[in-house]
Structures are given as structure tokens and as C-alpha cells.
Write an enzyme that holds these catalytic residues in place. Structure first.
Site, PDB file in Angstrom:
ATOM      1  N   TYR A 149      57.314 -34.453 -86.383  1.00 20.80           N
ATOM      2  CA  TYR A 149      57.779 -34.301 -87.770  1.00 20.80           C
ATOM      3  C   TYR A 149      56.630 -34.460 -88.765  1.00 20.80           C
ATOM      4  CZ  TYR A 149      62.878 -34.191 -87.278  1.00 20.80           C
ATOM      5  OH  TYR A 149      64.174 -33.826 -87.024  1.00 20.80           O
ATOM      6  N   LYS A 197      59.655 -36.822 -72.171  1.00 18.23           N
ATOM      7  CA  LYS A 197      59.446 -35.639 -71.331  1.00 18.23           C
ATOM      8  C   LYS A 197      58.122 -35.851 -70.597  1.00 18.23           C
ATOM      9  CE  LYS A 197      60.696 -31.506 -69.946  1.00 18.23           C
ATOM     10  NZ  LYS A 197      61.861 -31.308 -69.043  1.00 18.23           N
ATOM     11  N   ASP A 229      65.940 -33.825 -70.991  1.00 22.90           N
ATOM     12  CA  ASP A 229      66.945 -32.841 -70.542  1.00 22.90           C
ATOM     13  C   ASP A 229      68.034 -33.527 -69.735  1.00 22.90           C
ATOM     14  OD1 ASP A 229      64.973 -33.341 -68.620  1.00 22.90           O
ATOM     15  OD2 ASP A 229      64.874 -31.277 -67.892  1.00 22.90           O
ATOM     16  N   ASP A 253      66.441 -37.088 -82.984  1.00 22.40           N
ATOM     17  CA  ASP A 253      67.205 -36.235 -83.899  1.00 22.40           C
ATOM     18  C   ASP A 253      68.256 -35.459 -83.112  1.00 22.40           C
ATOM     19  OD1 ASP A 253      67.852 -34.778 -86.286  1.00 22.40           O
ATOM     20  OD2 ASP A 253      66.655 -33.110 -85.517  1.00 22.40           O
ATOM     21  N   ASP A 257      72.668 -36.326 -82.682  1.00 20.46           N
ATOM     22  CA  ASP A 257      73.730 -35.376 -83.040  1.00 20.46           C
ATOM     23  C   ASP A 257      74.699 -35.207 -81.873  1.00 20.46           C
ATOM     24  OD1 ASP A 257      72.782 -34.813 -85.616  1.00 20.46           O
ATOM     25  OD2 ASP A 257      73.120 -32.654 -85.371  1.00 20.46           O
TER      26      ASP A 257
END
Ligand code: IPM
Ligand code: MG
Length: 383
Positions: A149, A197, A229, A253, A257
Site C-alpha cells: 500500500y 505467501k 491461498d 484487506d 472482507d
């Protein structure tokens, strides 16, 4: 005690839910003998309209003088066509960076009153239990002021062009957010899952090195690792396995959600963004507190938005920035009693699978929480 709160109602439904949240804060103040002084500030879309900037310098300056920031929501279709650096979201990112709130706490739990709101099948939920009950109760701790970000980004003008964004984390940035995760888990079920990851990204392998060190300070907390994942899959396969998830800005983020949908009620979820590690020396960090539901422009001004996420955000403010645990718990309990009574805003109606519900608007819901708070106080015979 006296506390100063910067209030940024923002756009869309922001002003109407924030009005209910400050009322709730005032009611807590009346009962427990605190005074909350509000400083109203501009940021986001309204700030663009009134000042030309999504984050006027005065806003950041004034927010820095306050113990906490209460934020409604930013953004809406009116500002979508603006270039990146002028969008309302810039206001939000600038506020996060400017206040140094590096740890974003997003709790996602399935409330028994909203059991039928969860889109997961009974079998999945039954197999996924917390202390013997089919449910889940997790806290996502998202790094908020670093990573992709805020990393170097740009365009390369050659051929048809190229563009890049950079994921970069320092040891210190990782260590402090991990410590927020461990400190939070210590008061919960004592499990921290680090999501990354690491099979592909060097920055993720570095997160694991830092975690290997930091975890030594928390011997009674179990540490585990998941690739993002797989974590996305586990969230819908068996969400009850998670206590605290700690992860990078972008993975947090995305996963938060996903987790919010599992609760079936985005209108219920509060968040806290902290500039320090709660429960340590210097213990009550400054924070930004906001409902996670966003500006919802389609329902703004109609008195139908759910104010409970904003009210619960105030509870987090009491707990983390003001060190008022008793007051925070009282407010959360009041929200619970209102749900027990069957009161529902339309976003959470028809989700409990019974017909004892009563649909109310934003104002009525806010008033019901105040009443539940005050009635309980009188019943306990304290004053
Ligand atoms: C969030 C939002 C923001 C983010 C946007 C609005 C910039 O999605 O708070 O999760 O990506 O951080
Ligand atoms: Mg988001």
C-alpha cells in the site's frame, strides 16, 4: 476523566451512524462520570468538496492532538472519477500513515442471535466450533501502514509501458504488528496464525524469521503459519480454527472482507487501528475507530443504516485508547441485549430464523442501545 475525540463523520451513511455512536459515548460518560470532548473534522469526499483536498492538513494536525479518532466512512460515486491522489481513499490512507496506526484490528465473530445470517452450511458450522459451540470468533490483525500500500510504485515508459508496486517490510514493522497479535491473543484463545505467501515471496519469508524470534516471548501462545491461498479456503471450510490471524496490509484487506461475509452482517462489524501495542507500558495507544461497512451511498439519509458497528467501534475506543474496559464491556453488553430483544435494522432482519423480530431504523436502534445501557445501570442499583 476528560477525553478528547476527533470525529470525522465523513460521507454517505457516516454522519447518521456517527451521531448514534457519539450519543452512546455520551451516555457511557454520564453513567461512569467521564466527559468526552469532540472536535469535528473534515476528510474524504466532503473535504474534497469543501477544501479541494481529501485530507486537509488541519485535519491531520487536529487529529494528532486528540486521544482517538472516530470515523464514519469515506467515498461515494460522486468522487469516483477523480485521479488517484485526489480520491477520498487517499484521505483514509493519509490519516492512517499520518497517525501511525500500524495495527488494524478487525474482529469477526458469529453472534448467536444472527446465527442464520452466516452463509455457511450447518455441517460446516457444526464442524467448526469454539469451546464446544458451533461458531467462530476470530480477530484479524492487519498491518496497516506498510507493505504494498505504501511501497515504491510507478510507471515505466518503454514499449507499451509497465507499472509496479512494491511489497517491502522492515523488521520493526513486522515485529510491532506481531506483538499486537500476540498481546491480543493472550486475552483470547492463545493461538496466532500468521498468513503469508512464504512459498513465493521473500518478504513473507522475512515475516517468518521475525515471527520465529518474537514468538519466543509468548511461550504459552501457539504459533502457526498458513499461505494466504490456503487461509482463504480455511476461512470458509472451518472458520472456528482461527483465534488471531496476523497478516500484511494487502492480505489483511482481502481476508477481512471474506471474514466479514461469514458473520452475515457487515453492518455489525467495528474496527480499531492502533498506533501502539495495547496492554504494554504506555498502554493505551492512539487509534482510529471506524465501522467497516463503508459509506453505503444508496441508503444514506434514509434512517435505515445499522448504527451498531459505529457504536461497537466506540466500545473498542473505550477499551484500547482510553483504557476503560468496564465501560467498553457495558456498551457491548447493551448491544447484545438489544439484539436479544429482537430489534433489527433491515440489513440484519430475517436472519435469526424466528418471527419475534422488530425492524427499526437507525435512530430507534441507537435509542434502544442507550435505553439498554441506562436500564441495566438502574437495575444494578448503582449511581
Ligand atoms: C479497507 C478499505 C480501504 C483499504 C480502501 C478504501 C482504501 O478497503 O479499509 O479495508 O484498502 O484499506
Ligand atoms: Mg478493504
Amino acid at each position: 476523566m476528560n477525553f478528547s475525540v476527533a470525529v470525522i463523520p465523513g460521507d454517505g451513511v457516516g454522519p447518521e451512524v456517527i451521531a448514534r455512536a457519539t450519543e452512546a459515548l455520551d451516555a457511557v460518560g454520564d453513567i461512569y462520570g467521564h466527559v468526552f470532548n469532540y472536535v469535528e473534522l473534515l476528510a474524504g469526499g466532503r473535504a474534497i468538496d469543501e477544501t479541494g483536498s481529501p485530507l486537509p492538513p488541519e485535519t491531520l494536525e487536529a487529529a494528532r492532538q486528540c486521544g482517538a479518532v472516530l470515523l464514519g466512512a469515506m467515498g461515494g460515486p460522486g468522487w469516483d472519477a477523480l485521479p488517484g491522489h485526489l480520491r477520498p481513499e487517499r484521505g483514509l490512507l493519509g490519516l492512517r500513515a499520518g497517525l501511525g496506526v500500524f495495527a488494524n484490528l478487525r474482529p469477526a465473530a458469529l453472534l448467536p442471535q444472527l446465527r442464520a445470517a452466516c452463509p455457511l452450511k450447518d455441517e460446516v458450522l457444526a464442524a467448526s466450533n469454539v469451546e464446544g459451540k458451533p461458531a467462530f470468533d476470530m480477530l484479524i490483525v492487519r498491518e496497516l501502514t506498510g507493505g504494498i500500500y505504501f511501497g515504491e510504485r510507478g510507471r515505466i515508459e518503454s514499449g507499451r509501458g509497465a507499472a509496479f508496486d512494491t511489497e517491502k517490510y522492515s523488521w520493526e514493522e513486522i515485529e510491532r504488528v506481531l506483538r499486537v497479535g500476540y498481546a491480543s491473543s493472550a486475552a483470547r484463545r492463545k493461538k496466532v496464525c500468521i498468513v503469508d505467501k512464504a512459498n513465493v515471496m521473500e518478504s513473507s519469508r522475512f515475516w517468518r524469521e521475525v515471527a520465529a524470534e518474537v514468538s519466543k516471548d509468548y511461550p504459552d501462545i501457539e504459533t502457526s503459519y498458513l499461505y494466504v491461498d490456503n487461509a482463504a479456503m480455511q476461512l470458509i471450510r472451518a472458520p472456528g480454527q482461527f483465534d488471531v490471524i496476523v497478516t500484511s496490509n494487502m492480505f489483511g484487506d482481502i481476508l477481512s472482507d471474506e471474514a466479514s461475509v461469514l458473520t452475515g452482517s457487515i453492518g455489525m462489524l467495528p474496527s480499531a487501528s492502533l498506533a501502539g501495542i495495547p496492554g504494554t507500558a504506555g498502554g493505551s495507544p492512539r487509534g482510529i475507530y471506524e465501522p467497516i461497512h463503508g459509506s453505503a451511498p444508496d441508503i444514506a439519509g434514509k434512517n435505515i443504516a445499522n448504527p451498531l458497528a459505529a457504536i461497537l467501534s466506540v466500545a473498542l475506543m473505550l477499551r484500547y485508547s482510553f483504557g476503560l474496559e468496564k465501560e467498553a464491556a457495558a456498551l457491548e453488553a447493551a448491544v447484545n441485549r438489544v439484539l436479544d430483544k429482537g430489534l433489527r435494522t433491515s440489513d440484519i432482519a430475517g436472519r435469526g430464523g424466528d418471527n419475534t423480530e422488530k425492524i427499526v431504523g437507525t435512530q430507534e436502534m441507537g435509542a434502544a442501545v442507550l435505553k439498554a445501557l441506562e436500564d441495566h445501570w438502574e437495575k444494578k442499583g448503582q449511581g
